[in-house]
Scaffold this active site. Structure first.
Site, short mmCIF file in Angstrom:
data_model
loop_
_atom_site.label_atom_id
_atom_site.label_comp_id
_atom_site.label_asym_id
_atom_site.label_seq_id
_atom_site.Cartn_x
_atom_site.Cartn_y
_atom_site.Cartn_z
N HIS A 95 -17.69 -25.45 13.91
CA HIS A 95 -17.35 -26.30 12.76
C HIS A 95 -18.59 -27.02 12.24
O HIS A 95 -19.51 -27.32 13.01
CB HIS A 95 -16.32 -27.37 13.14
CG HIS A 95 -14.92 -26.84 13.27
ND1 HIS A 95 -14.22 -26.34 12.19
CD2 HIS A 95 -14.09 -26.75 14.34
CE1 HIS A 95 -13.01 -25.95 12.61
NE2 HIS A 95 -12.92 -26.19 13.90
N HIS A 143 -8.72 -28.55 15.97
CA HIS A 143 -8.86 -29.31 17.21
C HIS A 143 -8.96 -30.80 16.91
O HIS A 143 -8.29 -31.62 17.56
CB HIS A 143 -10.10 -28.86 17.97
CG HIS A 143 -9.91 -27.59 18.76
ND1 HIS A 143 -9.66 -26.39 18.16
CD2 HIS A 143 -9.96 -27.36 20.11
CE1 HIS A 143 -9.55 -25.46 19.10
NE2 HIS A 143 -9.73 -26.02 20.28
#
Length: 358
Positions: free
Chosen positions: A177, A118
């Site tokens: 993440h 992303h």
């Protein structure tokens, strides 16, 4: 290693801090995670930019596809863990008292975590958009225009970094993440975008060139996977971890697996090549109507509306190979629609209207 465990444990502390102190911003952070979704490149950013500037739109697809391909290779090389499963399996916490990290419907990504796809996709595409916008102002020569260019430069790059930081924080907040993974993703994306500033050949690439590029990307990725599998290295090691530790099995989506992203990107690149080298594109986007603002606005509106309909097309997931084939076809149809089908229909409609008026 000890250093990596220390990096991960510090990252967990940051995630806990965000989830505790930024709870009021949960909806905004979830929204920013969606903003950074690479799939928005094909359904939102590309339709807007291609009709405004075909050079920028074409570069955007190339940057997105090559960037995501590098992201896949890096993920396979770096073997990055994701926080939501790492805290459950690590042995560094005493008495098995692992920290509690909250999960969300978009937490359970199944691929490796480093670097963040992303963050990488968002940074490379927004870099292309910002540099494209600034290219219009850099030509201004008089003193007042130079000042305006500097203000525009500061404003656009501020927006760029605000968006990247927001996307990074959102990905850390949902525990998908670690902080170092999103930082690596941002700078990797910028490097890929910068590399395409010096590759004008993509603007004149033939359909054969698109097909050769697609074939190379697919064969390299598949060959890399098979070679390491022969060496008893499983590059899909992250999928069972995601299935085991995801709080809700319904949050596991085949669309987040490594090969799903590869197939999606190859389909988009093939669709772009097919569209740009089609007669419909030459007739509509190279004709006299292509210079009209009304033509471009209609193409943007029709493209965005049509692509939203693609979201209602559900691809069956019970057969993995069928899913990949249909995902490729769907992804190819999106740029083909933007580049060829919609402009040709708008061109035909405007030509019919002009004939009636005459």
């Amino acid at each position: 290693s000890i250093k990596m465990d220390l990096l991960h444990s510090n990252g967990v502390l940051i995630i806990q801090h965000l989830q505790r102190d930024y709870r009021a911003y949960q909806d905004f952070l979830n929204f920013m995670s969606h903003v950074g979704d690479p799939r928005n490149i094909f359904s939102i950013y590309f339709p807007l930019w291609f009709q405004l500037n075909q050079v920028v739109g074409t570069k955007m697809i190339w940057v997105a596809v090559i960037g995501d391909w590098f992201n896949l290779i890096f993920k396979w090389i770096l073997f990055g863990h994701r926080p939501y499963w790492w805290v459950q399996e690590t042995m560094i916490y005493p008495n098995q008292s692992s920290p509690c990290l909250e999960q969300f419907p978009i937490t359970c990504e199944t691929g490796p975590g480093s670097p963040s796809g992303h963050a990488m996709g968002s940074s490379c595409v927004w870099y292309v958009m910002v540099t494209a916008a600034l290219s219009y102002t850099v030509r201004w020569k008089d003193k007042s225009a130079v000042t305006l260019h500097r203000l525009t430069w500061s404003f656009l790059w501020s927006i760029f970094w605000i968006i990247q930081i927001s996307v990074c924080i959102s990905r850390v907040f949902i525990a998908t993440h670690f902080p170092h993974q999103v930082i690596l993703g941002v700078f990797a994306g910028i490097l890929v975008a910068q590399a395409f500033e010096h590759t004008p050949a993509i603007q004149t690439a033939s359909l054969r060139m698109y097909m050769k590029t697609n074939l190379f990307l697919f064969i390299f990725a598949l060959g890399f996977y098979l070679v390491l599998k022969l060496l008893d290295i499983d590059l899909l090691w992250s999928v069972p971890k995601a299935k085991k530790w995801c709080a809700n099995p319904d949050w596991i989506n085949i669309d987040t697996t490594p090969f799903a992203g590869l197939v999606r990107n190859l389909g988009a690149l093939f669709g772009l090549g097919l569209g740009i080298n089609s007669e419909m594109f030459i007739t509509s986007c190279k004709g006299k109507n292509s210079c009209k603002i009304s033509f471009r606005i209609l193409c943007i509106a029709a493209s965005l509306a049509t692509l939203q309909l693609y979201n209602f097309i559900t691809i069956p997931t019970y057969t993995e190979y069928l899913f990949y084939i249909l995902s490729f076809c769907k992804s190819a149809a999106m740029p083909l629609t933007v580049v060829a089908l919609v402009p040709y229909c708008v061109h035909s409609l405007m030509r019919t209207t002009e004939k009636k008026l005459n």
